[in-house]
Design a protein around this motif. Structure first.
Motif, PDB file in Angstrom:
ATOM      1  N   GLN A  68       1.076  -0.669  -0.157  1.00 13.98           N
ATOM      2  CA  GLN A  68       0.286  -0.259   0.271  1.00 13.98           C
ATOM      3  C   GLN A  68       1.201   0.843  -0.438  1.00 13.98           C
ATOM      4  O   GLN A  68       2.236   1.268   0.028  1.00 13.98           O
ATOM      5  CB  GLN A  68      -1.248  -0.161   1.758  1.00 13.98           C
ATOM      6  CG  GLN A  68      -1.607  -1.406   1.540  1.00 13.98           C
ATOM      7  CD  GLN A  68      -2.526  -1.514   0.315  1.00 13.98           C
ATOM      8  OE1 GLN A  68      -3.314  -0.949   0.035  1.00 13.98           O
ATOM      9  NE2 GLN A  68      -2.888  -2.255  -0.097  1.00 13.98           N
ATOM     10  N   LEU A  89       1.405   4.079 -10.881  1.00 14.20           N
ATOM     11  CA  LEU A  89       0.867   4.892 -10.018  1.00 14.20           C
ATOM     12  C   LEU A  89       1.136   6.294  -9.976  1.00 14.20           C
ATOM     13  O   LEU A  89       0.162   7.120  -9.513  1.00 14.20           O
ATOM     14  CB  LEU A  89       1.554   4.306  -8.461  1.00 14.20           C
ATOM     15  CG  LEU A  89       0.712   2.792  -8.260  1.00 14.20           C
ATOM     16  CD1 LEU A  89       0.899   2.675  -6.579  1.00 14.20           C
ATOM     17  CD2 LEU A  89      -0.495   2.610  -8.459  1.00 14.20           C
ATOM     18  N   ASN A  99       1.997   8.083 -12.321  1.00 20.89           N
ATOM     19  CA  ASN A  99       1.713   8.951 -13.787  1.00 20.89           C
ATOM     20  C   ASN A  99       3.200   9.439 -14.275  1.00 20.89           C
ATOM     21  O   ASN A  99       2.770  10.593 -15.256  1.00 20.89           O
ATOM     22  CB  ASN A  99       0.389   9.152 -14.484  1.00 20.89           C
ATOM     23  CG  ASN A  99      -0.576   8.191 -13.656  1.00 20.89           C
ATOM     24  OD1 ASN A  99      -0.535   6.917 -14.064  1.00 20.89           O
ATOM     25  ND2 ASN A  99      -1.454   8.751 -12.851  1.00 20.89           N
ATOM     26  N   ALA A 128      -3.612   6.220  -2.385  1.00 20.23           N
ATOM     27  CA  ALA A 128      -4.345   5.146  -3.105  1.00 20.23           C
ATOM     28  C   ALA A 128      -3.477   4.693  -4.249  1.00 20.23           C
ATOM     29  O   ALA A 128      -2.618   5.072  -4.495  1.00 20.23           O
ATOM     30  CB  ALA A 128      -5.725   5.796  -4.136  1.00 20.23           C
ATOM     31  N   GLY A 129      -4.312   2.898  -4.437  1.00 23.28           N
ATOM     32  CA  GLY A 129      -3.326   2.352  -5.115  1.00 23.28           C
ATOM     33  C   GLY A 129      -2.822   1.337  -4.525  1.00 23.28           C
ATOM     34  O   GLY A 129      -2.066   1.640  -3.240  1.00 23.28           O
ATOM     35  N   GLU A 130      -2.549   0.087  -4.916  1.00 26.98           N
ATOM     36  CA  GLU A 130      -1.200  -0.791  -4.820  1.00 26.98           C
ATOM     37  C   GLU A 130      -0.425  -1.201  -5.825  1.00 26.98           C
ATOM     38  O   GLU A 130      -0.472  -1.175  -6.789  1.00 26.98           O
ATOM     39  CB  GLU A 130      -2.386  -1.363  -3.747  1.00 26.98           C
ATOM     40  CG  GLU A 130      -3.063  -2.763  -5.536  1.00 26.98           C
ATOM     41  CD  GLU A 130      -3.576  -3.439  -4.048  1.00 26.98           C
ATOM     42  OE1 GLU A 130      -4.031  -3.312  -3.150  1.00 26.98           O
ATOM     43  OE2 GLU A 130      -3.897  -4.639  -4.634  1.00 26.98           O
ATOM     44  N   ASP A 138       0.934  -3.908 -10.856  1.00 28.28           N
ATOM     45  CA  ASP A 138       0.330  -2.795 -10.050  1.00 28.28           C
ATOM     46  C   ASP A 138      -1.101  -2.148 -10.468  1.00 28.28           C
ATOM     47  O   ASP A 138      -1.705  -2.594 -11.530  1.00 28.28           O
ATOM     48  CB  ASP A 138       0.969  -1.154 -10.791  1.00 28.28           C
ATOM     49  CG  ASP A 138       1.168  -0.606 -12.089  1.00 28.28           C
ATOM     50  OD1 ASP A 138       0.544  -0.438 -12.945  1.00 28.28           O
ATOM     51  OD2 ASP A 138       1.694  -1.208 -12.642  1.00 28.28           O
ATOM     52  N   SER A 139      -1.883  -0.812  -9.436  1.00 25.99           N
ATOM     53  CA  SER A 139      -3.162  -1.173 -10.097  1.00 25.99           C
ATOM     54  C   SER A 139      -3.281   0.433 -10.855  1.00 25.99           C
ATOM     55  O   SER A 139      -4.505   1.136 -11.055  1.00 25.99           O
ATOM     56  CB  SER A 139      -3.765  -0.235  -8.621  1.00 25.99           C
ATOM     57  OG  SER A 139      -3.193   0.037  -8.119  1.00 25.99           O
ATOM     58  N   GLY A 140      -2.933   0.731 -11.633  1.00 28.06           N
ATOM     59  CA  GLY A 140      -2.756   2.115 -12.171  1.00 28.06           C
ATOM     60  C   GLY A 140      -3.177   1.434 -13.619  1.00 28.06           C
ATOM     61  O   GLY A 140      -4.070   0.103 -14.249  1.00 28.06           O
ATOM     62  N   THR A 157       0.505  -3.760 -16.360  1.00 26.84           N
ATOM     63  CA  THR A 157       1.019  -3.286 -15.403  1.00 26.84           C
ATOM     64  C   THR A 157       0.855  -4.501 -14.864  1.00 26.84           C
ATOM     65  O   THR A 157       0.924  -4.376 -13.581  1.00 26.84           O
ATOM     66  CB  THR A 157      -1.532  -3.192 -15.003  1.00 26.84           C
ATOM     67  OG1 THR A 157      -1.529  -4.270 -15.792  1.00 26.84           O
ATOM     68  CG2 THR A 157      -1.715  -1.987 -15.831  1.00 26.84           C
TER      69      THR A 157
END
Length: 552
Positions: A403, A449, A451, A479-481, A501-503, A542
């Motif tokens: 996290q 995450l 960008n 936010a994001g992980e 990644d959660s991007g 990702t």
């Protein structure tokens, strides 16, 4: 003071001896002894140790001319004044008095004031000589103490500051101190993965004060390299130690490197040192790799930047590293040699560290060396110093979800590497594993995450802007992980690392597996491809899966 001076009166005439003694006692010189001829005078000098001799020239057994040098020989380490007492008036005789060892003369009949003045003057000279001799004795004793201490320190240095004998055929080193002890350090040692670590550095100043720092650097370097740590970790640890150890006005400029077993892939951290020069084996083209960081022992942990560069060479390429003592050598025109001058030496065929050192000596105008000078040369070729036995690893799997709070931890990559290397068999690839994890996580964090656009790094100002944006965006990330999954294959011969990644992802079609030495971005993916036997991107970039061979 006059009463403590012992004066020897040498004269065969008893009346002269009486008159001299009476005059001397009137002037306060009461400690007088007599000799009636040359033989008894020599004997008296041996037994009584007078402070001054009044010597007659003409005597029945041995003349004063012959006695004087024998008396002088009895006191080789101290000034023993001899004043001739003579009735001779010709200049040749008086000159002879001085030539045979006399220091002065008085004429008969005696003038009490002149005689007393001359005795006083020569007594001062003798006392000054005795004082100087005492100082010389103390200096000699002090020098003996210093020599003994230097011998002890040199013994300690020789036992601590060691280079691997098995790597001597690969690293050519020339080191020349400006003083007895050198503030430069040059080390190399074998790596558990079959490659080699190396370090070349320069402490502030020269001599023993700067050389003291070499001890903790050498010991720490040897300890960390035996553990197979990444160059980034070694640099950070050395910085922390030196920051605590060194005074505020002292630091350690250094290059820390690792080369793989093939002898072609170099991982470099450079702080405050002259550029690393790489000469192509095919085109003789010279490439400069400048230091990107400040010297060790200056910045706190939260300010210190451990980021390394990867220099991918071809077989036969040559690397040259050196301390600033080489570039600061001054020629007859007062101009320093500089990096361009070093390049001109290095551009010639078949030159190593020793050749460049001797070329610098020929360029140097002064006979005095102003600073420590160290040169290290490496020709890219396979390291054949030792065979690496295959790793046998029990299959296991480690998964974690990171996290924002964990992603902000400066030691995140080190902690993950240590977790994986709790398996004893993986410690041999610890340095390579750290690099792969670092690149995979940075890729997921910066592009997934945060960008960030790598094309920003195409210019020097853009490069700085890129990392400013990275720091500011990471600070507010909430936010994001990122998920990390690492597992040893069923055969135990490879480690498969998957980072997701959660991007939003990106288009992967334009990505290249290689980046040229002049490119400021894209090197991370190129490095991962070089270190791993297989790399694949999924889910619009990702997810990336890298397979690290354990038995190459």
């Amino acid at each position: 003071m006059s009463s403590s001076i012992k004066i020897l009166i040498v004269d065969d005439d008893a009346l002269n001896r009486f008159l001299l003694r009476h005059m001397l006692e009137q002037e306060g010189y009461h400690n007088c002894i007599e000799a009636v001829d040359g033989t008894s005078a020599i004997a008296a000098c041996q037994s009584e140790k007078p402070d001054l001799v009044l010597l007659d020239v003409i005597m029945p057994d041995i003349s004063g001319y012959d006695v004087a040098p024998q008396i002088k020989a009895l006191s080789p380490e101290q000034y023993l004044p001899i004043i001739f007492i003579t009735s001779l008036e010709d200049k040749a005789a008086l000159v002879r008095c001085l030539n045979v060892g006399g220091d002065d003369f008085v004429s008969k009949p005696f003038d009490k004031l002149v005689l007393a003045a001359k005795i006083s003057a020569h007594t001062r000279i003798r006392h000054l000589g005795q004082h100087i001799e005492k100082q010389n004795q103390r200096l000699r004793q002090h020098q003996l103490t210093i020599d003994r201490e230097h011998t002890i320190v040199e013994h300690i240095f020789n036992n601590v500051v060691r280079r691997s004998q098995q790597l001597e055929q690969h690293f050519d080193v020339s080191a020349s101190p400006a003083a007895q002890f050198c503030g430069d350090v040059c080390l190399h040692t074998m790596s558990p993965d079959g490659g080699a670590y190396y370090l070349i550095g320069d402490f502030t100043g020269h001599g023993l004060a700067s050389a003291i720092g070499v001890l903790p650097v050498s010991r720490t370097f040897n300890t960390l390299t035996q553990q197979g740590l990444a160059v980034e970790q070694i640099a950070k640890t050395l910085n922390r130690i030196l920051l605590d150890l060194l005074p505020a006005d002292m630091f350690f400029a250094a290059i820390i490197g690792h080369v793989d077993a093939a002898g072609t892939c170099h991982r470099l951290w450079q702080g405050g040192m002259p550029a690393v020069l790489v000469k192509s084996a095919t085109s003789a083209r010279m490439t400069y790799y400048d230091s990107a960081h400040m010297a060790l022992g200056v910045l706190d942990d939260d300010e210190f930047e451990s980021k390394c560069i990867t220099v991918q060479c071809a077989l036969g390429d040559e690397l040259l590293m050196f301390t600033d003592g080489l570039v600061e050598v001054t020629g007859e025109d007062g101009q320093m040699l500089g990096e361009q001058g070093v390049e001109s030496f290095f551009a010639k065929a078949n030159v190593g560290a020793t050749d460049i050192y001797h070329a610098a000596l020929q360029y140097r105008h002064s006979d005095t060396q102003a600073d420590d000078m160290t040169v290290m040369y490496f020709r890219c070729q396979a390291l054949s110093h030792h065979a690496v036995s295959p790793i046998t690893t029990i299959p296991f799997r480690l998964s974690t979800r990171l996290q924002p709070a964990q992603l902000k931890r400066p030691e995140l990559v080190s902690e993950l590497t240590d977790l994986l290397c709790a398996q004893e068999s993986l410690k041999r690839v610890k340095s390579k594993l750290f690099t792969v994890l670092s690149e995979l996580l940075n890729n997921a964090l910066e592009h997934g995450l945060l960008n960030l656009d790598s094309s920003l790094k195409s210019t020097a100002s853009g490069f700085s802007r890129y990392y400013q944006l990275r720091a500011s965006r990471l600070a507010v990330l909430n936010a994001g992980e990122i998920t990390v999954d690492a597992q040893v294959s069923d055969t135990g011969e490879s480690l498969i690392i998957t980072v997701s990644d959660s991007g939003a992802g990106f288009h992967t079609d334009s990505l290249s597996q290689s980046a040229g030495p002049d490119m400021a971005h894209g090197r991370g993916l190129s490095l991962i491809h070089h270190l791993c036997e297989h790399v694949a991107l999924f889910d619009n970039g990702t997810t990336i899966k890298a397979t690290l061979a354990l038995n190459e």
